[in-house]
Design a protein around this motif. Structure first.
Motif, mmCIF file in Angstrom:
data_model
loop_
_atom_site.group_PDB
_atom_site.id
_atom_site.type_symbol
_atom_site.label_atom_id
_atom_site.label_comp_id
_atom_site.label_asym_id
_atom_site.label_seq_id
_atom_site.Cartn_x
_atom_site.Cartn_y
_atom_site.Cartn_z
ATOM 1 N N GLN A 1 32.012 38.058 55.667
ATOM 2 C CA GLN A 1 31.497 39.155 56.347
ATOM 3 C C GLN A 1 32.372 40.318 56.229
ATOM 4 O OE1 GLN A 1 30.781 37.871 60.225
ATOM 5 N NE2 GLN A 1 28.931 36.862 59.852
ATOM 6 N N ALA A 2 33.681 40.029 55.439
ATOM 7 C CA ALA A 2 34.639 41.172 55.553
ATOM 8 C C ALA A 2 34.257 42.247 54.905
ATOM 9 C CB ALA A 2 35.805 40.560 54.990
ATOM 10 N N HIS A 3 34.101 42.189 53.334
ATOM 11 C CA HIS A 3 33.867 43.127 52.534
ATOM 12 C C HIS A 3 33.311 42.802 51.134
ATOM 13 C CE1 HIS A 3 37.925 41.777 51.603
ATOM 14 N NE2 HIS A 3 37.681 42.057 50.392
ATOM 15 N N TRP A 4 32.950 43.811 50.237
ATOM 16 C CA TRP A 4 32.610 43.562 48.973
ATOM 17 C C TRP A 4 33.819 44.012 47.786
ATOM 18 C CZ3 TRP A 4 27.827 41.415 47.776
ATOM 19 C CH2 TRP A 4 26.996 41.246 48.591
ATOM 20 N N TYR A 5 33.781 43.414 46.843
ATOM 21 C CA TYR A 5 34.626 43.704 45.843
ATOM 22 C C TYR A 5 34.048 43.918 44.468
ATOM 23 C CZ TYR A 5 38.060 42.545 42.020
ATOM 24 O OH TYR A 5 38.716 42.715 40.863
ATOM 25 N N ALA A 6 34.355 44.787 43.690
ATOM 26 C CA ALA A 6 33.746 44.977 42.396
ATOM 27 C C ALA A 6 34.820 45.311 41.118
ATOM 28 C CB ALA A 6 32.737 46.370 42.236
ATOM 29 N N ASP A 7 34.591 44.725 40.006
ATOM 30 C CA ASP A 7 35.425 45.022 38.869
ATOM 31 C C ASP A 7 34.522 45.235 37.884
ATOM 32 O OD1 ASP A 7 35.151 42.403 37.641
ATOM 33 O OD2 ASP A 7 37.055 41.690 38.554
ATOM 34 N N ILE A 8 35.352 45.774 36.570
ATOM 35 C CA ILE A 8 34.558 46.030 35.355
ATOM 36 C C ILE A 8 35.629 45.288 34.595
ATOM 37 C CG2 ILE A 8 33.848 47.618 33.534
ATOM 38 C CD1 ILE A 8 33.252 49.478 35.828
ATOM 39 N N ASP A 9 35.199 44.353 33.412
ATOM 40 C CA ASP A 9 35.923 43.329 32.513
ATOM 41 C C ASP A 9 35.226 43.340 31.243
ATOM 42 O OD1 ASP A 9 38.043 42.299 31.505
ATOM 43 O OD2 ASP A 9 38.052 40.563 33.130
ATOM 44 N N ASP A 10 35.940 43.079 30.365
ATOM 45 C CA ASP A 10 35.312 42.465 28.905
ATOM 46 C C ASP A 10 34.534 41.202 29.105
ATOM 47 O OD1 ASP A 10 34.631 41.585 26.485
ATOM 48 O OD2 ASP A 10 36.504 42.366 25.656
ATOM 49 N N ALA A 11 33.308 41.091 28.889
ATOM 50 C CA ALA A 11 32.863 39.599 29.123
ATOM 51 C C ALA A 11 33.532 38.424 28.304
ATOM 52 C CB ALA A 11 31.219 39.754 28.632
ATOM 53 N N ASP A 12 34.371 38.833 27.309
ATOM 54 C CA ASP A 12 34.796 37.759 26.574
ATOM 55 C C ASP A 12 36.279 37.599 27.074
ATOM 56 O OD1 ASP A 12 32.405 37.554 24.930
ATOM 57 O OD2 ASP A 12 33.128 38.969 23.537
ATOM 58 N N ASP A 13 36.826 38.376 27.794
ATOM 59 C CA ASP A 13 38.297 38.235 28.537
ATOM 60 C C ASP A 13 38.666 36.839 29.088
ATOM 61 O OD1 ASP A 13 40.888 38.907 29.129
ATOM 62 O OD2 ASP A 13 40.046 40.088 30.935
ATOM 63 N N PRO A 14 39.412 36.336 28.518
ATOM 64 C CA PRO A 14 40.107 34.983 28.899
ATOM 65 C C PRO A 14 40.882 35.105 30.410
ATOM 66 C CG PRO A 14 41.149 35.389 27.118
ATOM 67 C CD PRO A 14 40.289 36.472 27.292
ATOM 68 N N GLN A 15 41.178 36.376 30.682
ATOM 69 C CA GLN A 15 41.911 36.587 31.722
ATOM 70 C C GLN A 15 41.209 37.413 32.775
ATOM 71 O OE1 GLN A 15 44.625 34.410 31.357
ATOM 72 N NE2 GLN A 15 46.015 35.756 31.988
ATOM 73 N N PRO A 16 40.633 36.665 33.685
ATOM 74 C CA PRO A 16 39.696 37.580 34.828
ATOM 75 C C PRO A 16 40.570 38.325 35.861
ATOM 76 C CG PRO A 16 39.599 35.228 35.116
ATOM 77 C CD PRO A 16 40.705 35.388 33.768
ATOM 78 N N ASP A 17 41.517 38.242 35.898
ATOM 79 C CA ASP A 17 42.634 38.782 36.839
ATOM 80 C C ASP A 17 43.109 40.081 36.306
ATOM 81 O OD1 ASP A 17 44.540 37.670 34.929
ATOM 82 O OD2 ASP A 17 45.956 37.215 36.034
ATOM 83 N N ASP A 18 42.823 40.374 35.011
ATOM 84 C CA ASP A 18 43.135 41.925 34.724
ATOM 85 C C ASP A 18 41.889 42.639 33.956
ATOM 86 O OD1 ASP A 18 44.953 43.938 33.950
ATOM 87 O OD2 ASP A 18 45.673 42.931 31.962
ATOM 88 N N PRO A 19 41.372 43.210 34.954
ATOM 89 C CA PRO A 19 39.974 44.083 34.563
ATOM 90 C C PRO A 19 40.491 45.444 34.190
ATOM 91 C CG PRO A 19 40.094 43.992 37.033
ATOM 92 C CD PRO A 19 41.310 43.039 36.460
ATOM 93 N N PHE A 20 39.416 46.252 33.809
ATOM 94 C CA PHE A 20 39.737 47.561 33.149
ATOM 95 C C PHE A 20 39.690 48.284 34.616
ATOM 96 C CE2 PHE A 20 38.038 45.751 29.364
ATOM 97 C CZ PHE A 20 39.249 46.312 28.518
ATOM 98 N N TRP A 21 39.094 48.039 35.663
ATOM 99 C CA TRP A 21 38.882 48.796 36.917
ATOM 100 C C TRP A 21 38.484 47.810 37.843
ATOM 101 C CZ3 TRP A 21 34.588 49.070 39.992
ATOM 102 C CH2 TRP A 21 34.575 50.271 40.890
ATOM 103 N N TYR A 22 38.704 48.068 38.938
ATOM 104 C CA TYR A 22 38.345 47.183 40.336
ATOM 105 C C TYR A 22 38.429 48.175 41.580
ATOM 106 C CZ TYR A 22 42.986 46.813 42.412
ATOM 107 O OH TYR A 22 44.290 46.974 43.050
ATOM 108 N N LEU A 23 37.568 47.751 42.413
ATOM 109 C CA LEU A 23 37.661 48.572 43.886
ATOM 110 C C LEU A 23 37.304 47.380 45.015
ATOM 111 C CD1 LEU A 23 37.386 51.140 45.523
ATOM 112 C CD2 LEU A 23 34.790 50.870 44.996
ATOM 113 N N ASP A 24 38.184 47.398 45.938
ATOM 114 C CA ASP A 24 38.209 46.181 46.954
ATOM 115 C C ASP A 24 37.839 46.930 48.404
ATOM 116 O OD1 ASP A 24 38.172 43.864 48.048
ATOM 117 O OD2 ASP A 24 40.265 43.617 47.940
ATOM 118 N N HIS A 25 37.379 46.285 49.271
ATOM 119 C CA HIS A 25 37.049 46.616 50.751
ATOM 120 C C HIS A 25 35.787 47.689 50.672
ATOM 121 C CE1 HIS A 25 40.172 44.409 52.268
ATOM 122 N NE2 HIS A 25 41.231 45.038 51.154
ATOM 123 N N CYS A 26 34.921 47.394 49.754
ATOM 124 C CA CYS A 26 33.637 48.182 49.953
ATOM 125 C C CYS A 26 32.980 47.833 51.222
ATOM 126 C CB CYS A 26 32.775 47.995 48.824
ATOM 127 S SG CYS A 26 33.291 48.848 47.212
#
Length: 75
Positions: A12-37
């Motif tokens: 119930q705290a918040h929403w998180y969004a990120d943009i990444d390459d669909a083929d990226d094996p490292q999901p912890d390094d996106p091109f962009w992210y936003l937290d606490h929406c």
């Protein structure tokens, strides 16, 4: 490049969004992210706006920088 938007609800705290390459094996390094929406709509709207900007840069041939390249800190 195949960019994708991911939106996740953290309880119930918040929403998180990120943009990444669909083929990226490292999901912890996106091109962009936003937290606490506060809402899913807010997270999606922000992500879609940024996806448009990143797509424009990619079409121009610009290098897209990942969060880790810019900040040195993984998401």
């Amino acid at each position: 490049m195949n960019l994708r938007v991911k939106v996740i609800h953290y309880g119930q705290a918040h929403w998180y969004a990120d943009i990444d390459d669909a083929d990226d094996p490292q999901p912890d390094d996106p091109f962009w992210y936003l937290d606490h929406c506060r809402t899913q709509a807010q997270a999606l709207e922000a992500a879609c706006s940024e996806l448009t900007a990143l797509s424009t840069q990619a079409r121009r041939g610009d290098h897209l920088y990942r969060v880790l390249e810019i900040s040195g800190v993984a998401v």
